[in-house]
Design an enzyme around this catalytic site. Structure first.
Site, PDB file in Angstrom:
ATOM      1  N   PHE A  11      -8.367  -0.219   3.955  1.00 11.52           N
ATOM      2  CA  PHE A  11      -7.869   1.163   3.961  1.00 11.52           C
ATOM      3  C   PHE A  11      -8.325   1.964   2.754  1.00 11.52           C
ATOM      4  O   PHE A  11      -8.403   3.191   2.812  1.00 11.52           O
ATOM      5  CB  PHE A  11      -6.332   1.164   3.996  1.00 11.52           C
ATOM      6  CG  PHE A  11      -5.688   0.804   2.674  1.00 11.52           C
ATOM      7  CD1 PHE A  11      -5.470   1.757   1.694  1.00 11.52           C
ATOM      8  CD2 PHE A  11      -5.320  -0.503   2.402  1.00 11.52           C
ATOM      9  CE1 PHE A  11      -4.899   1.423   0.475  1.00 11.52           C
ATOM     10  CE2 PHE A  11      -4.750  -0.853   1.188  1.00 11.52           C
ATOM     11  CZ  PHE A  11      -4.538   0.109   0.223  1.00 11.52           C
ATOM     12  N   SER A  38      -8.771  -8.426   1.257  1.00 15.17           N
ATOM     13  CA  SER A  38      -8.169  -9.351   0.308  1.00 15.17           C
ATOM     14  C   SER A  38      -8.889 -10.696   0.311  1.00 15.17           C
ATOM     15  O   SER A  38      -9.562 -11.062   1.282  1.00 15.17           O
ATOM     16  CB  SER A  38      -6.696  -9.563   0.651  1.00 15.17           C
ATOM     17  OG  SER A  38      -6.577 -10.272   1.879  1.00 15.17           O
ATOM     18  N   THR A  39      -8.707 -11.437  -0.767  1.00 11.56           N
ATOM     19  CA  THR A  39      -9.246 -12.793  -0.827  1.00 11.56           C
ATOM     20  C   THR A  39      -8.645 -13.655   0.274  1.00 11.56           C
ATOM     21  O   THR A  39      -9.348 -14.478   0.890  1.00 11.56           O
ATOM     22  CB  THR A  39      -8.966 -13.405  -2.210  1.00 11.56           C
ATOM     23  OG1 THR A  39      -9.659 -12.630  -3.204  1.00 11.56           O
ATOM     24  CG2 THR A  39      -9.433 -14.848  -2.291  1.00 11.56           C
ATOM     25  N   GLU A  41     -16.655  -8.951   0.595  1.00  6.01           N
ATOM     26  CA  GLU A  41     -16.292  -8.136  -0.561  1.00  6.01           C
ATOM     27  C   GLU A  41     -14.775  -8.179  -0.662  1.00  6.01           C
ATOM     28  O   GLU A  41     -14.060  -7.465   0.042  1.00  6.01           O
ATOM     29  CB  GLU A  41     -16.777  -6.691  -0.381  1.00  6.01           C
ATOM     30  CG  GLU A  41     -18.281  -6.548  -0.256  1.00  6.01           C
ATOM     31  CD  GLU A  41     -19.011  -6.803  -1.561  1.00  6.01           C
ATOM     32  OE1 GLU A  41     -18.338  -7.020  -2.605  1.00  6.01           O
ATOM     33  OE2 GLU A  41     -20.251  -6.798  -1.548  1.00  6.01           O
ATOM     34  N   LEU A  42     -14.268  -9.021  -1.578  1.00  5.76           N
ATOM     35  CA  LEU A  42     -12.844  -9.339  -1.590  1.00  5.76           C
ATOM     36  C   LEU A  42     -12.177  -8.847  -2.876  1.00  5.76           C
ATOM     37  O   LEU A  42     -12.549  -7.820  -3.396  1.00  5.76           O
ATOM     38  CB  LEU A  42     -12.674 -10.848  -1.382  1.00  5.76           C
ATOM     39  CG  LEU A  42     -13.441 -11.409  -0.160  1.00  5.76           C
ATOM     40  CD1 LEU A  42     -13.296 -12.922  -0.090  1.00  5.76           C
ATOM     41  CD2 LEU A  42     -12.987 -10.749   1.137  1.00  5.76           C
ATOM     42  N   CYS A  54     -10.721  -2.076  -5.278  1.00  9.99           N
ATOM     43  CA  CYS A  54     -11.056  -3.452  -5.654  1.00  9.99           C
ATOM     44  C   CYS A  54     -11.622  -3.495  -7.063  1.00  9.99           C
ATOM     45  O   CYS A  54     -11.565  -4.536  -7.732  1.00  9.99           O
ATOM     46  CB  CYS A  54     -12.025  -4.071  -4.656  1.00  9.99           C
ATOM     47  SG  CYS A  54     -13.489  -3.074  -4.351  1.00  9.99           S
ATOM     48  N   ALA A  95     -18.792   2.481  -8.980  1.00 11.70           N
ATOM     49  CA  ALA A  95     -20.171   2.010  -8.873  1.00 11.70           C
ATOM     50  C   ALA A  95     -21.046   3.028  -8.146  1.00 11.70           C
ATOM     51  O   ALA A  95     -20.582   3.754  -7.277  1.00 11.70           O
ATOM     52  CB  ALA A  95     -20.211   0.672  -8.137  1.00 11.70           C
TER      53      ALA A  95
END
Length: 513
Positions: free
Chosen positions: A167, A248-249, A269-270, A303, A464
Site C-alpha cells: 500500500f 513484509s518479510t 523487496e521486503l 521500507c 532513492a
C-alpha cells in the site's frame, strides 16, 4: 458521499477507470455479484468508503494469466525499440494526468501532496529510463577457444511477470517492474494491495489507453483484485516465471518457497530497519533535516524509512534536542492540505502497532523524548505524533520493523561499535552516515561497513532515485528493481555458439572420432 469519495470518483472518471462503487463492473473483478466478498476501499484520511469492488476468484486468476500468456506470445516478437513506444505513451499519459493520479495516491494511501506527486514523477522517470533501455538491451560477444566459431549471449523476453505491491507505494512499484518488463517483451499481471485498489485501476486505465495508441496486445497488462487467495493463485501458477513481490518479510518468506517449489524466480523487496550513524564531525543541521524527512515522511510507512539513529556520545545530546524541536513543530493533518507534513497511518492496526511498540520500548528502558501518542484535534483517520525514543541498548523492539514513525536513538563511542550496531538487525535495505571525515565515509560504504543494499553519505536512507538498482540484503530479500542492470531479471539468457567453419573442433580438446 464524503469529500474524499467524491474526489476519488471524479478522478477515476477522468482517467477512464470506471466507477469505484460498481462492484460488478469492469472496475472490479467483473464476475457478477458476490456481495459478501466485496472489497471495501477506505481513505486513511477520514476512514470513509471510497470504493466497493468485487475480487477475482482463483479460477478467474487462471483465466487472466492465460490471456496474459497469449499477449506475451505476440509481444515478444515485437522489436524492443518498438516496445519502447508503449512505455513512452504511458509516460506521456502520466505527465498529462500527474495531478489527478498524485491526488488519488494521497486520498487512498494517505501521502502528503508533494509525496503523492513525487510518486507519479517516479513513474514518469522510470518510463524515461525504460524507453532509452529499449534501444540498449545487450548481450556479450565472448572469446572462444574453437577456431571458426563465434560465442555470444542474448537476452530474450521471459514471459508473464507477476507483480505484488504494497500500500505504501501503490503505483511506483508497479511502474518500476512494468516499464522494464514491457520493454523486455513481457506481459504483466498485477495484484495490488487490497488497501490501494483504486490507484491500481487508474494506472491500468492509462496503460490500456497507451496500448491502444501503439497497437499493443490488449492483455499486456492486467490487474487482479483480491486478498490472500488471489495472491496465492498468482504465485503458484507455472505460467508466471517471475514473481516480483514487495511487502513484509513475513510475506516474502511465504512467497519465495512457493515460487521455488515450481522452480520459478522471485524478486523480493521486503522489510527495512534503516539506520543513520551521526559522527562527531557531522554537520548537525544537515543531519537533522535528513533525519526528520527520512523518519517521518509517509508517516514512517516506507521500507526505507529511518528507524534508528546511532549517534556519537559527543553529539548525541545536541542532536536529540534539535530533533525534538523539529518534531514538535511538524504539521499533522489531512495530507490534502498543502501545509501538512505528516499524514495518517494506513489503518487502525497500524496505529495499534505504533502504540504497542512505544509501550514495549519504554518497558525495555527507553525514554520517550517526544510524541508517541494519537494526535489530538485531527478529525477522522489514524493520526499519530511521530515519536523519538532514547534507548539504552538495541533491544528486540528496536530490531523489529514497526511500520510507523518511531525513531530510536542509540549511542556509540567508536566507528566499529557504530557499524556493529548498525548491522545487528535482520534487515538490510538502506543505510546512511553523516560525517565530514572521508575515512569514516569510505569505511561505511566499504566491504567492512554497511551490509545494506543502499549505503548513503550525508543524506538519509529514504528517497532513492530510479537510476540505481533498488533493493537490499538479508531479510530484505536480495531483489533489485528499477535502474542499473535490474532489467536482466525480466529476461532469460541464452548462450549461443555459431560454427562458421567446415571443421568441428570440440571444447576442452576433446577428441571423438
Amino acid at each position: 458521499m464524503t469529500d474524499t469519495a467524491t474526489r476519488a470518483r471524479e478522478i477515476l472518471e477522468r482517467l477512464g477507470a470506471g466507477d469505484p462503487f460498481d462492484p460488478d463492473g469492469e472496475a472490479g473483478g467483473g464476475a457478477g455479484p458476490r456481495a459478501a466478498d466485496v472489497i471495501v476501499s477506505r481513505s486513511p484520511i477520514d476512514g470513509q468508503e471510497i470504493g466497493r469492488l468485487t475480487p477475482h476468484t482463483p479460477a478467474e486468476v487462471a483465466d487472466v494469466i492465460g490471456r496474459a500468456q497469449g499477449a506475451f506470445e505476440q509481444w515478444r516478437t515485437v522489436p524492443a525499440p518498438v516496445r519502447g513506444a508503449l512505455v513512452r505513451e504511458l509516460g506521456e499519459l502520466l505527465r498529462e494526468h500527474k495531478e489527478d493520479l498524485g491526488a488519488l495516491v494521497s486520498i487512498e494511501a494517505g501521502k502528503i501532496v508533494s509525496e503523492g506527486l513525487g510518486e507519479v514523477q517516479e513513474m514518469i522517470d522510470i518510463c524515461d529510463l525504460a524507453v532509452g533501455l529499449s534501444r540498449q538491451l545487450h548481450g556479450l560477444t565472448i572469446a572462444t577457444e574453437r577456431p571458426g566459431h563465434r560465442m555470444m549471449e542474448q537476452w530474450h523476453p521471459l514471459g508473464v511477470v507477476g507483480v505484488i505491491s504494497a500500500f505504501n507505494f501503490p503505483v511506483a512499484v508497479w511502474s518500476w517492474n512494468s516499464a522494464l518488463a514491457f520493454v523486455c517483451g513481457d506481459a504483466v499481471v498485477w495484484k495490488p494491495s487490497e488497501k490501494t485498489v483504486l490507484t491500481a485501476l487508474a494506472c491500468q486505465a492509462l496503460l490500456t489507453e497507451a496500448a491502444r495508441r501503439v497497437g499493443a496486445p490488449e492483455q499486456i497488462s492486467s490487474v487482479l483484485i483480491g486478498e490472500r487467495e488471489v495472491g496465492e493463485a498468482l504465485v503458484d501458477d507455472p505460467r508466471v516465471p517471475l514473481v516480483s513481490a514487495t511487502g513484509s518479510t513475513r510475506m516474502g518468506k511465504q512467497v519465495a518457497p512457493r515460487v521455488a517449489a515450481r522452480l520459478g524466480r522471485s524478486l523480493l523487496e521486503l522489510g527495512g530497519n534503516n539506520a543513520a550513524i551521526v559522527a562527531p564531525s557531522a554537520d548537525l543541521d544537515l543531519a537533522v533535516r535528513g533525519i526528520v524527512f527520512s523518519a517521518v515522511g509517509t508517516a514512517g510507512q516506507r521500507c526505507t524509512s529511518l528507524r534508528r539513529v546511532i549517534a556519537h556520545e559527543s553529539v548525541r545530546d545536541e542532536l536529540v534536542e534539535k530533533l525534538k524541536a523539529a518534531y514538535e513543530t511538524l504539521p499533522i493533518g489531512s495530507p490534502l492540505e498543502p501545509s501538512t507534513l505528516v499524514g495518517p497511518l494506513i489503518d487502525e492496526s497500524a496505529t495499534s502497532a505504533f502504540l504497542a511498540a512505544i509501550e514495549q520500548a519504554q518497558a525495555d528502558g527507553g525514554t520517550l523524548v517526544t510524541g508517541g501518542e494519537k494526535a489530538d484535534g485531527v478529525a477522522g483517520g489514524q493520526y499519530v505524533r511521530p515519536a523519538i525514543v532514547d534507548m539504552p541498548k538495541q533491544t528486540d523492539i528496536v530490531k523489529a520493523e514497526t511500520f510507523a514513525p518511531i525513531l530510536y536513538v542509540l549511542t556509540y563511542r567508536d566507528l566499529d561499535e557504530a557499524i556493529a550496531l548498525h548491522n545487528d538487525v535482520s534487515q538490510g535495505l538502506s543505510s546512511s552516515i553523516f560525517t565530514l571525515d572521508v575515512r569514516e565515509a569510505e569505511t561505511f560504504v566499504s566491504a567492512i561497513g554497511s551490509d545494506c543494499g543502499i549505503a548513503n553519505v550525508n543524506i538519509g536512507p529514504s528517497g532513492a532515485e530510479i537510476g540505481g538498482a533498488f533493493g537490499g540484503e538479508k531479510d530484505t530479500g536480495g531483489g533489485r528493481e528499477s535502474g542499473s542492470d535490474a532489467w536482466r531479471s525480466y529476461m532469460r539468457r541464452a548462450t549461443n555458439t555459431v560454427n562458421y567453419s567446415t571443421e568441428l573442433p570440440l571444447a576442452q580438446g576433446v577428441e571423438f572420432v
